[in-house]
Design a protein around this motif. Structure first.
Motif, PDB file in Angstrom:
ATOM      1  N   LYS A  92       0.837  -1.207   0.000  1.00 50.94           N
ATOM      2  CA  LYS A  92       0.000   0.000   0.000  1.00 50.94           C
ATOM      3  C   LYS A  92       0.872   1.257   0.000  1.00 50.94           C
ATOM      4  O   LYS A  92       0.603   2.210  -0.740  1.00 50.94           O
ATOM      5  CB  LYS A  92      -0.925  -0.021   1.217  1.00 50.94           C
ATOM      6  CG  LYS A  92      -1.810   1.200   1.351  1.00 50.94           C
ATOM      7  CD  LYS A  92      -2.741   1.084   2.535  1.00 50.94           C
ATOM      8  CE  LYS A  92      -1.965   1.106   3.821  1.00 50.94           C
ATOM      9  NZ  LYS A  92      -2.788   1.129   5.025  1.00 50.94           N
ATOM     10  N   ARG A  95       2.377   1.931  -3.411  1.00 52.08           N
ATOM     11  CA  ARG A  95       1.356   2.461  -4.309  1.00 52.08           C
ATOM     12  C   ARG A  95       1.055   3.926  -4.007  1.00 52.08           C
ATOM     13  O   ARG A  95       0.938   4.742  -4.925  1.00 52.08           O
ATOM     14  CB  ARG A  95       0.086   1.609  -4.212  1.00 52.08           C
ATOM     15  CG  ARG A  95       0.267   0.240  -4.831  1.00 52.08           C
ATOM     16  CD  ARG A  95      -0.887  -0.690  -4.567  1.00 52.08           C
ATOM     17  NE  ARG A  95      -0.752  -1.901  -5.363  1.00 52.08           N
ATOM     18  CZ  ARG A  95      -1.461  -2.989  -5.179  1.00 52.08           C
ATOM     19  NH1 ARG A  95      -2.385  -3.041  -4.227  1.00 52.08           N
ATOM     20  NH2 ARG A  95      -1.265  -4.048  -5.952  1.00 52.08           N
ATOM     21  N   ALA A 118      -6.909   5.182  -8.617  1.00 50.77           N
ATOM     22  CA  ALA A 118      -6.837   3.898  -7.908  1.00 50.77           C
ATOM     23  C   ALA A 118      -6.336   2.807  -8.844  1.00 50.77           C
ATOM     24  O   ALA A 118      -5.381   2.080  -8.521  1.00 50.77           O
ATOM     25  CB  ALA A 118      -8.206   3.538  -7.338  1.00 50.77           C
ATOM     26  N   MET A 123      -4.776  -0.443  -7.473  1.00 47.23           N
ATOM     27  CA  MET A 123      -5.873  -0.703  -6.537  1.00 47.23           C
ATOM     28  C   MET A 123      -7.187  -0.714  -7.307  1.00 47.23           C
ATOM     29  O   MET A 123      -7.423   0.152  -8.134  1.00 47.23           O
ATOM     30  CB  MET A 123      -5.887   0.339  -5.424  1.00 47.23           C
ATOM     31  CG  MET A 123      -4.616   0.315  -4.587  1.00 47.23           C
ATOM     32  SD  MET A 123      -4.609   1.519  -3.264  1.00 47.23           S
ATOM     33  CE  MET A 123      -5.665   0.707  -2.082  1.00 47.23           C
ATOM     34  N   PHE A 129      -8.696   2.886  -1.929  1.00 47.23           N
ATOM     35  CA  PHE A 129      -7.684   3.825  -2.402  1.00 47.23           C
ATOM     36  C   PHE A 129      -7.770   5.144  -1.636  1.00 47.23           C
ATOM     37  O   PHE A 129      -6.763   5.664  -1.158  1.00 47.23           O
ATOM     38  CB  PHE A 129      -7.838   4.093  -3.905  1.00 47.23           C
ATOM     39  CG  PHE A 129      -6.992   5.231  -4.383  1.00 47.23           C
ATOM     40  CD1 PHE A 129      -5.642   5.050  -4.628  1.00 47.23           C
ATOM     41  CD2 PHE A 129      -7.541   6.501  -4.569  1.00 47.23           C
ATOM     42  CE1 PHE A 129      -4.850   6.109  -5.052  1.00 47.23           C
ATOM     43  CE2 PHE A 129      -6.756   7.557  -4.989  1.00 47.23           C
ATOM     44  CZ  PHE A 129      -5.400   7.366  -5.227  1.00 47.23           C
TER      45      PHE A 129
END
Length: 159
Positions: A92, A95, A118, A123, A129
């Motif tokens: 996460k 990202r 996203a 995601m 997101f």
């Protein structure tokens, strides 16, 4: 699982680890992978990070481990020990770092919808997101974009 087996059978943790006493099992039964085993995995992981492996929305710990010539138990332990968080948080954060950088550097990204942001960072779920983005940047994506636009406008006025 190794920890449970060690506890249930009263085996020495080094023997249960199966690698000649190099791996340790902590009291909470998490595995500490030896540095000489972890370093090659970390080098490969760093290469994959540069290639943005995390943009694949189907990326899982079990899918990533074979790409690094290791197993998911070792990889989970290595990420926890060397990246400082569990795999899902690590993914996460990669990202969020990626999408935040793109929003700062590329004005085209600032016109994308939250759903498209996203998807662009791997995601699938817009709500997940947004929650991750708020946790990482302390503001919603739309607020972040407004802030960047305002900063750019202010900078242009000073020129």
């Amino acid at each position: 699982l190794v920890g449970w087996y060690v506890q249930e059978t009263n085996m020495d943790s080094d023997l249960a680890a199966g690698i000649g006493g190099e791996m340790t099992v902590s009291p909470d039964y998490s595995i500490k992978v030896p540095d000489k085993v972890a370093q090659p995995v970390l080098a490969k992981l760093q290469t994959l990070e540069k290639r943005n492996f995390f943009l694949d929305s189907s990326m899982t710990l079990h899918k990533l481990a074979p790409m690094l010539n290791t197993n998911s138990t070792y990889l989970s332990s290595i990420i926890r020990d060397y990246r400082g968080c569990p795999y899902n948080v690590y993914l996460k954060n990669l990202r969020m770092e990626y999408v935040t950088k793109k929003l700062r550097e590329d004005k085209d990204w600032r016109s994308l919808t939250v759903q498209n942001l996203a998807k662009a960072c791997g995601m699938e779920d817009r709500a997940s997101f947004t929650n991750a983005f708020v946790e990482y940047n302390k503001m919603k994506p739309a607020e972040f974009v407004r802030k960047i636009r305002q900063e750019r406008a202010d900078a242009d006025l000073r020129k």
